[in-house]
Design a protein around this motif. Sequence first.
Motif, PDB file in Angstrom:
ATOM      1  N   ASP A  99       0.884  -1.160   0.000  1.00  0.00           N
ATOM      2  CA  ASP A  99       0.000   0.000   0.000  1.00  0.00           C
ATOM      3  C   ASP A  99       0.924   1.212   0.000  1.00  0.00           C
ATOM      4  O   ASP A  99       1.845   1.294   0.818  1.00  0.00           O
ATOM      5  N   SER A 100       0.728   2.126  -0.892  1.00  0.00           N
ATOM      6  CA  SER A 100       1.677   3.231  -1.069  1.00  0.00           C
ATOM      7  C   SER A 100       1.494   4.387  -0.090  1.00  0.00           C
ATOM      8  O   SER A 100       2.318   5.305  -0.065  1.00  0.00           O
ATOM      9  N   LYS A 101       0.468   4.357   0.762  1.00  0.00           N
ATOM     10  CA  LYS A 101       0.150   5.500   1.629  1.00  0.00           C
ATOM     11  C   LYS A 101       1.290   5.959   2.530  1.00  0.00           C
ATOM     12  O   LYS A 101       1.433   7.148   2.780  1.00  0.00           O
ATOM     13  N   GLU A 102       2.090   5.039   3.043  1.00  0.00           N
ATOM     14  CA  GLU A 102       3.141   5.408   4.010  1.00  0.00           C
ATOM     15  C   GLU A 102       4.522   5.543   3.378  1.00  0.00           C
ATOM     16  O   GLU A 102       5.526   5.585   4.083  1.00  0.00           O
ATOM     17  N   PHE A 103       4.587   5.616   2.064  1.00  0.00           N
ATOM     18  CA  PHE A 103       5.864   5.740   1.364  1.00  0.00           C
ATOM     19  C   PHE A 103       6.036   7.157   0.828  1.00  0.00           C
ATOM     20  O   PHE A 103       5.069   7.820   0.454  1.00  0.00           O
ATOM     21  N   ASN A 104       7.297   7.590   0.789  1.00  0.00           N
ATOM     22  CA  ASN A 104       7.658   8.892   0.237  1.00  0.00           C
ATOM     23  C   ASN A 104       8.659   8.699  -0.894  1.00  0.00           C
ATOM     24  O   ASN A 104       9.532   7.830  -0.817  1.00  0.00           O
ATOM     25  N   LEU A 105       8.548   9.546  -1.900  1.00  0.00           N
ATOM     26  CA  LEU A 105       9.470   9.507  -3.029  1.00  0.00           C
ATOM     27  C   LEU A 105      10.877   9.868  -2.568  1.00  0.00           C
ATOM     28  O   LEU A 105      11.075  10.882  -1.911  1.00  0.00           O
ATOM     29  N   LEU A 106      11.850   9.032  -2.917  1.00  0.00           N
ATOM     30  CA  LEU A 106      13.250   9.310  -2.607  1.00  0.00           C
ATOM     31  C   LEU A 106      14.008   9.735  -3.865  1.00  0.00           C
ATOM     32  O   LEU A 106      14.813  10.652  -3.836  1.00  0.00           O
ATOM     33  N   ALA A 110      15.077   7.026 -10.486  1.00  0.00           N
ATOM     34  CA  ALA A 110      15.209   5.580 -10.280  1.00  0.00           C
ATOM     35  C   ALA A 110      13.913   4.919  -9.823  1.00  0.00           C
ATOM     36  O   ALA A 110      13.834   3.696  -9.762  1.00  0.00           O
ATOM     37  N   GLY A 111      12.896   5.706  -9.462  1.00  0.00           N
ATOM     38  CA  GLY A 111      11.621   5.147  -9.031  1.00  0.00           C
ATOM     39  C   GLY A 111      11.609   4.645  -7.601  1.00  0.00           C
ATOM     40  O   GLY A 111      10.759   3.833  -7.239  1.00  0.00           O
ATOM     41  N   TYR A 112      12.535   5.127  -6.766  1.00  0.00           N
ATOM     42  CA  TYR A 112      12.648   4.654  -5.385  1.00  0.00           C
ATOM     43  C   TYR A 112      11.708   5.397  -4.448  1.00  0.00           C
ATOM     44  O   TYR A 112      11.647   6.630  -4.450  1.00  0.00           O
ATOM     45  N   TYR A 113      11.034   4.617  -3.617  1.00  0.00           N
ATOM     46  CA  TYR A 113      10.193   5.138  -2.542  1.00  0.00           C
ATOM     47  C   TYR A 113      10.640   4.479  -1.246  1.00  0.00           C
ATOM     48  O   TYR A 113      11.123   3.333  -1.269  1.00  0.00           O
ATOM     49  N   LYS A 118       7.356  -0.229   9.563  1.00  0.00           N
ATOM     50  CA  LYS A 118       7.210  -1.642   9.195  1.00  0.00           C
ATOM     51  C   LYS A 118       6.083  -1.758   8.177  1.00  0.00           C
ATOM     52  O   LYS A 118       5.041  -1.113   8.320  1.00  0.00           O
ATOM     53  N   GLN A 119       6.294  -2.571   7.140  1.00  0.00           N
ATOM     54  CA  GLN A 119       5.308  -2.715   6.074  1.00  0.00           C
ATOM     55  C   GLN A 119       4.897  -4.176   5.905  1.00  0.00           C
ATOM     56  O   GLN A 119       5.743  -5.060   5.866  1.00  0.00           O
ATOM     57  N   VAL A 120       3.611  -4.383   5.802  1.00  0.00           N
ATOM     58  CA  VAL A 120       3.053  -5.708   5.515  1.00  0.00           C
ATOM     59  C   VAL A 120       2.583  -5.673   4.056  1.00  0.00           C
ATOM     60  O   VAL A 120       1.800  -4.795   3.676  1.00  0.00           O
ATOM     61  N   PRO A 121       3.072  -6.589   3.229  1.00  0.00           N
ATOM     62  CA  PRO A 121       2.663  -6.573   1.820  1.00  0.00           C
ATOM     63  C   PRO A 121       1.164  -6.833   1.666  1.00  0.00           C
ATOM     64  O   PRO A 121       0.579  -7.581   2.445  1.00  0.00           O
TER      65      PRO A 121
END
Length: 174
Positions: A99-106, A110-113, A118-121
């Motif tokens: 789920d992309s809600k808790e990710f930030n673009l780095l 390169a498309g890195y977030y 802790k993340q559960v797929p």
Amino acid sequence: MRLFHVSEERNIGFFEPRLPSRQDLDQTKGLVWAINEKCLPNFLTPRNCPRVCFHINAETTKEDKTRYFSSSTCHHVVVVENKWLQRMQDTKLYLYEFDSKEFNLLDENAGYYVSDKKQVPIGCSEITDLFEALSNRNVELKTAESLWELHDEILHSTLSFSMCRMKFATPRGY
């Protein structure tokens, strides 16, 4: 937006933030890494496979398109060393989706977030044929004896790129 983590490990129940090895990041802050769908092909290889990956962006010149792409219908290329082809054939990958809600673009190029939580797929699929997975994403797979000349050229091109696991590449000059 869809975000993924690619692994050779199956049945990962959760991803804990890990301290980064990159020196340009805070070495005291653990991160969970993810890749966006556009740059996902950069990771459809065995983990330590060195590779030069690139794709067309809005600033890409006609000259770079002509020089680096064999097909007018492919807009993404992954280049690996010849000696990795058998390993690619023998490798299974597991594609974990987040789920992309808790990710930030780095790194947009390169498309890195990243996430510091802790993340559960939310899903996982198995990829048993890496060549087919790349082909299905309209990605051109190329091989080379050495990646270094291409590496140096792409750095100075108008293409978006990602150079992965280059410490495992055949040394320059071989």
